[in-house]
Design a protein around this motif. Structure first.
Motif, PDB file in Angstrom:
ATOM      1  N   ARG A 156       0.782  -1.015   0.144  1.00 44.08           N
ATOM      2  CA  ARG A 156      -0.021   0.031  -0.035  1.00 44.08           C
ATOM      3  C   ARG A 156       0.938   1.218   0.070  1.00 44.08           C
ATOM      4  NH1 ARG A 156      -4.314   1.624  -2.149  1.00 44.08           N
ATOM      5  NH2 ARG A 156      -5.694   3.259  -0.934  1.00 44.08           N
ATOM      6  N   GLN A 157       1.996   1.092   0.954  1.00 48.04           N
ATOM      7  CA  GLN A 157       2.734   2.495   0.919  1.00 48.04           C
ATOM      8  C   GLN A 157       3.639   2.469  -0.474  1.00 48.04           C
ATOM      9  OE1 GLN A 157       2.488   4.935   2.939  1.00 48.04           O
ATOM     10  NE2 GLN A 157       1.556   3.865   4.867  1.00 48.04           N
ATOM     11  N   ALA A 158       4.097   1.320  -1.004  1.00 42.63           N
ATOM     12  CA  ALA A 158       4.727   1.286  -2.189  1.00 42.63           C
ATOM     13  C   ALA A 158       3.846   2.028  -3.283  1.00 42.63           C
ATOM     14  CB  ALA A 158       5.219   0.089  -2.414  1.00 42.63           C
ATOM     15  N   SER A 159       2.471   1.760  -3.291  1.00 42.49           N
ATOM     16  CA  SER A 159       1.662   2.037  -4.395  1.00 42.49           C
ATOM     17  C   SER A 159       1.711   3.553  -4.529  1.00 42.49           C
ATOM     18  CB  SER A 159       0.374   1.716  -4.276  1.00 42.49           C
ATOM     19  OG  SER A 159       0.210   0.188  -4.161  1.00 42.49           O
ATOM     20  N   ARG A 160       1.926   4.186  -3.414  1.00 45.26           N
ATOM     21  CA  ARG A 160       2.139   5.771  -3.216  1.00 45.26           C
ATOM     22  C   ARG A 160       3.473   6.251  -3.785  1.00 45.26           C
ATOM     23  NH1 ARG A 160       1.053  10.066   1.841  1.00 45.26           N
ATOM     24  NH2 ARG A 160       2.020  11.948   0.605  1.00 45.26           N
ATOM     25  N   TYR A 161       4.515   5.651  -3.153  1.00 44.37           N
ATOM     26  CA  TYR A 161       5.774   6.420  -3.043  1.00 44.37           C
ATOM     27  C   TYR A 161       6.560   5.740  -4.395  1.00 44.37           C
ATOM     28  CZ  TYR A 161       5.156   8.125   1.436  1.00 44.37           C
ATOM     29  OH  TYR A 161       4.705   8.809   2.689  1.00 44.37           O
ATOM     30  N   PHE A 162       6.341   4.708  -5.076  1.00 46.08           N
ATOM     31  CA  PHE A 162       6.781   4.149  -6.250  1.00 46.08           C
ATOM     32  C   PHE A 162       6.279   5.092  -7.117  1.00 46.08           C
ATOM     33  CE2 PHE A 162       8.078  -0.542  -5.606  1.00 46.08           C
ATOM     34  CZ  PHE A 162       8.999   0.007  -4.760  1.00 46.08           C
ATOM     35  N   LEU A 163       5.335   5.601  -7.200  1.00 43.73           N
ATOM     36  CA  LEU A 163       4.447   6.209  -8.201  1.00 43.73           C
ATOM     37  C   LEU A 163       4.803   7.933  -8.188  1.00 43.73           C
ATOM     38  CD1 LEU A 163       1.038   4.634  -8.596  1.00 43.73           C
ATOM     39  CD2 LEU A 163       3.288   4.261  -9.887  1.00 43.73           C
ATOM     40  N   THR A 164       4.675   8.401  -6.923  1.00 46.75           N
ATOM     41  CA  THR A 164       4.966   9.947  -6.671  1.00 46.75           C
ATOM     42  C   THR A 164       6.438  10.298  -6.562  1.00 46.75           C
ATOM     43  OG1 THR A 164       4.654   9.565  -4.305  1.00 46.75           O
ATOM     44  CG2 THR A 164       2.631   9.967  -5.341  1.00 46.75           C
ATOM     45  N   ALA A 165       7.414   9.388  -6.048  1.00 50.41           N
ATOM     46  CA  ALA A 165       8.660   9.696  -6.025  1.00 50.41           C
ATOM     47  C   ALA A 165       8.570  10.784  -5.014  1.00 50.41           C
ATOM     48  CB  ALA A 165       9.435  10.120  -7.141  1.00 50.41           C
ATOM     49  N   GLU A 166       8.029  10.857  -4.094  1.00 46.86           N
ATOM     50  CA  GLU A 166       7.883  11.991  -3.024  1.00 46.86           C
ATOM     51  C   GLU A 166       8.988  11.470  -2.027  1.00 46.86           C
ATOM     52  OE1 GLU A 166       3.875  13.074  -1.162  1.00 46.86           O
ATOM     53  OE2 GLU A 166       3.420  10.861  -2.161  1.00 46.86           O
ATOM     54  N   ARG A 167       9.679  12.544  -1.478  1.00 51.71           N
ATOM     55  CA  ARG A 167      10.679  12.608  -0.316  1.00 51.71           C
ATOM     56  C   ARG A 167      10.245  12.161   0.864  1.00 51.71           C
ATOM     57  NH1 ARG A 167      16.209  13.920  -0.439  1.00 51.71           N
ATOM     58  NH2 ARG A 167      16.032  14.865  -2.376  1.00 51.71           N
ATOM     59  N   ILE A 168      10.623  11.160   1.714  1.00 52.45           N
ATOM     60  CA  ILE A 168      10.197  10.725   2.793  1.00 52.45           C
ATOM     61  C   ILE A 168      11.146  11.102   3.855  1.00 52.45           C
ATOM     62  CG2 ILE A 168       9.300   8.513   4.116  1.00 52.45           C
ATOM     63  CD1 ILE A 168       9.285   7.172   1.519  1.00 52.45           C
ATOM     64  N   ASP A 169      10.698  11.864   4.779  1.00 57.90           N
ATOM     65  CA  ASP A 169      11.586  12.144   5.896  1.00 57.90           C
ATOM     66  C   ASP A 169      11.787  11.186   6.916  1.00 57.90           C
ATOM     67  OD1 ASP A 169       9.201  12.537   7.519  1.00 57.90           O
ATOM     68  OD2 ASP A 169       9.337  14.618   7.515  1.00 57.90           O
TER      69      ASP A 169
END
Length: 267
Positions: A156-169
């Protein structure tokens, strides 16, 4: 023996320092080959109980060196595939090393750097650390690192961050399960020392078996076959010398032999 790495030892703890600070410890063919060699050698070294992966300079690792990736993309498919295969092998050797591994992330862990942090058993990050799966912004995907990042943060988290490439603090990384612990920069090594003390109390063969157990059991549905497999695992392990020593030591109210083997293990 290494040009892009520095390896330090403190008793039974080895630290692999990626040492390309001018390139933010980005991967190229040479660094991949040296990391593969270091992971293999330390994994087979009976004197080493714990391996820490860290980076010199400002960043933990900026992932793939862009010039290296561009050259790989311009090569023929077979050469490109062979190059990618070496990268995949390096990650697998790290993930399956038969001893505990800790990622010490003090700065940016981008793309493959986030993959390294995920492939380690434990990740400890500075409050100044940040993570990103930046591949889609380059027109590619985080394919090779995906098994390890998915293991860390889930689909579920990968579905967001793989697609948005947002920086994660660091705080968000802790929240989504990528990081186990966050510390201020000045207390980062103290936090890792606490983990080392805890890890050195475990039996080395048991820890290797525990890592295999996680890989074998993860994702399987409970049923007769899995119950039988886990029963077989514990029955076989209870019969070995390390288990007999650990159980005897507990009953005798003394430290097991693996703690007293070296001074550094006397915790």
């Amino acid at each position: 023996m290494y040009e892009a790495l520095e390896i330090t030892r403190d008793g039974s703890v080895a630290t692999i320092w990626m040492n390309r600070p001018q390139r933010h410890n980005a991967f190229d063919a040479a660094l991949i080959a040296e990391l593969t060699q270091a992971f293999t050698q330390l994994g087979a070294d009976d004197e080493i109980r714990i391996v820490i992966l860290a980076g010199r300079g400002k960043s933990f690792s900026a992932g793939g060196d862009l010039n290296w990736m561009k050259a790989a993309g311009e090569a023929g498919f077979e050469a490109n595939l062979a190059d990618a295969g070496k990268l995949a092998q390096m990650f697998r050797i790290l993930a399956e090393m038969p001893k505990p591994t800790i990622a010490r992330v003090h700065g940016a862990a981008l793309g493959g750097g986030m993959g390294l942090a995920s492939a380690c058993d434990i990740c400890v990050a500075s409050t100044q650390a940040s993570f990103i799966t930046s591949e889609v912004r380059l027109g590619i995907i985080p394919a090779v690192i995906s098994p390890y990042v998915l293991r860390a943060i889930g689909m579920r988290q990968a579905s967001r961050y793989f697609l948005t490439a947002e920086r994660i603090d660091a705080a968000k990384a802790l929240q989504i399960g990528l990081v186990h612990e966050v510390a201020e920069a000045e207390t980062l090594d103290a936090a890792i020392d606490d983990l080392i003390s805890a890890l050195l109390k475990g039996g080395p063969q048991a820890q290797a078996a525990a890592k295999r157990l996680i890989r074998n059991v993860a994702g399987k549905m409970m049923g007769d076959a899995l119950a039988q497999e886990t029963a077989h695992n514990i029955a076989a392990l209870r019969m070995n010398a390390e288990a007999r020593e650990g159980l005897s030591a507990f009953l005798d109210k003394r430290a097991p032999a693996w703690i007293n083997r070296t001074g550094s293990d006397d915790v």
